[in-house]
Design a protein around this motif. Structure first.
Motif, short mmCIF file in Angstrom:
data_model
loop_
_atom_site.label_atom_id
_atom_site.label_comp_id
_atom_site.label_asym_id
_atom_site.label_seq_id
_atom_site.Cartn_x
_atom_site.Cartn_y
_atom_site.Cartn_z
N GLN A 49 0.85 -1.19 0.00
CA GLN A 49 0.00 0.00 0.00
C GLN A 49 0.89 1.24 0.00
O GLN A 49 2.01 1.21 0.53
CB GLN A 49 -0.91 0.02 1.24
CG GLN A 49 -1.89 -1.14 1.30
CD GLN A 49 -2.70 -1.14 2.58
OE1 GLN A 49 -2.47 -0.32 3.46
NE2 GLN A 49 -3.65 -2.07 2.68
N PRO A 50 0.43 2.33 -0.64
CA PRO A 50 1.24 3.55 -0.65
C PRO A 50 1.66 3.95 0.76
O PRO A 50 0.84 3.96 1.69
CB PRO A 50 0.29 4.59 -1.27
CG PRO A 50 -0.64 3.79 -2.10
CD PRO A 50 -0.84 2.49 -1.36
N HIS A 68 2.65 -6.64 -5.97
CA HIS A 68 3.61 -6.27 -4.94
C HIS A 68 3.09 -6.68 -3.55
O HIS A 68 2.07 -6.15 -3.10
CB HIS A 68 3.89 -4.76 -4.95
CG HIS A 68 4.59 -4.30 -6.19
ND1 HIS A 68 3.91 -3.81 -7.28
CD2 HIS A 68 5.92 -4.28 -6.50
CE1 HIS A 68 4.78 -3.48 -8.23
NE2 HIS A 68 6.00 -3.76 -7.78
N TYR A 69 3.79 -7.60 -2.92
CA TYR A 69 3.48 -8.01 -1.55
C TYR A 69 4.65 -7.62 -0.64
O TYR A 69 5.82 -7.65 -1.05
CB TYR A 69 3.28 -9.53 -1.47
CG TYR A 69 1.96 -10.01 -1.99
CD1 TYR A 69 0.87 -10.19 -1.12
CD2 TYR A 69 1.78 -10.32 -3.34
CE1 TYR A 69 -0.35 -10.64 -1.61
CE2 TYR A 69 0.56 -10.76 -3.82
CZ TYR A 69 -0.50 -10.93 -2.95
OH TYR A 69 -1.71 -11.38 -3.42
#
Length: 289
Positions: A49-50, A68-69
């Motif tokens: 998350q951003p 993306h994890y």
């Protein structure tokens, strides 16, 4: 320091106090907490998350999923441990009992500091004893030997009465080291006080071999070490048998009282093997691991 003492400290350094509570202190320590942080203990993955640290992205998973994890790790925080040592006159009356009481208090304090927990060591007495408030393994040996050198002092009052002078604020784990020979009603009142403060408790009841299995005979004068009241008794086999039954029953009821409040309980004697107690019995009773 003798080779035997050095060997014991090396073994104690590897032990940790076992706790059920998930409450932790606000400062960094050596215990895994139930919230996320920056320790080395992996928890799980979640989508990036951003604002997340891009260094936590697992690029192997990205190569397989094109998503993306990031890795999440559990935080490590301290535990606030307080060791209360019964320093009333009944603990001083028999030198071997007072010596073993100090050895147990020193060992549990050393284990707490070695695990980077926050330690409060408090001798419970009507007299002025040096207390210790420390955090960090660097203080382990100093506190250990300071406790072993505590002097004998003839104190007034009982353990349960004097205990109430101390604060339970911010404690998470309480270790009580006492002979437990006061009326059970006094311990029940004390346990209610501690339970109301939401403390996890481990009670170590320490008695001398003389208290567990006296070998007196003939006419003797018995003196209460705390009240100084005396009574003349002619010891016989039947009196000794009855005494042993009463001590056994008192200890059984004290253990049952601990179970009722959810406290851990362990009985030991001043002539018991110290290494066996610390490294075997405390592990079996889930006091240490």
């Amino acid at each position: 320091m003798t080779a035997q003492m050095h060997s014991m400290l090396s073994r104690l350094q590897k032990r940790r106090l076992m706790v059920k509570t998930r409450r932790r202190g606000a400062h960094k320590g050596g215990r895994t907490a139930n919230k996320f942080g920056a320790s080395l203990e992996f928890s799980d993955f979640r989508l990036y998350q951003p604002g997340d640290d891009v260094r936590q992205i697992d690029w192997n998973i990205y190569g397989r999923t094109q998503k993306h994890y990031i890795k999440r790790f559990l935080d490590e925080q301290e535990l606030a441990v307080t060791v209360f040592l019964d320093a009333s006159s009944s603990m001083h009356a028999i030198p071997s009992k007072w010596k073993r009481a100090k050895e147990l208090a020193a060992a549990f304090s050393y284990i707490a500091l070695s695990g980077e927990d926050r330690l409060s060591f408090i001798p419970v007495s009507s007299l002025s004893y040096a207390k210790a408030y420390r955090k960090g393994s660097v203080y382990g040996k100093t506190v250990f030997f300071e406790i072993l050198q505590l002097p004998e002092q003839q104190a007034a009052g009982t353990f349960t009465d004097n205990f109430q002078k101390n604060s339970l604020k911010n404690n998470q784990l309480v270790i009580l080291i006492t002979d437990g020979l006061e009326p059970l009603a006094s311990f029940e009142a004390l346990f209610r006080l501690i339970a109301a403060a939401k403390q996890e408790v481990k009670l170590i009841q320490l008695l001398s071999r003389e208290e567990l299995d006296p070998s007196y005979s003939g006419d003797v004068k018995l003196i209460d070490s705390e009240s100084n009241e005396s009574v003349n008794v002619t010891m016989s086999d039947s009196i000794l048998v009855n005494y042993r039954k009463q001590v056994t029953e008192h200890n059984r009821r004290l253990e049952a009282l601990c179970r009722r409040f959810g406290f851990s309980y362990l009985l030991t004697a001043d002539d018991a093997d110290l290494n066996d107690f610390l490294f075997h019995e405390c592990s079996l009773k889930r006091i240490l691991y």
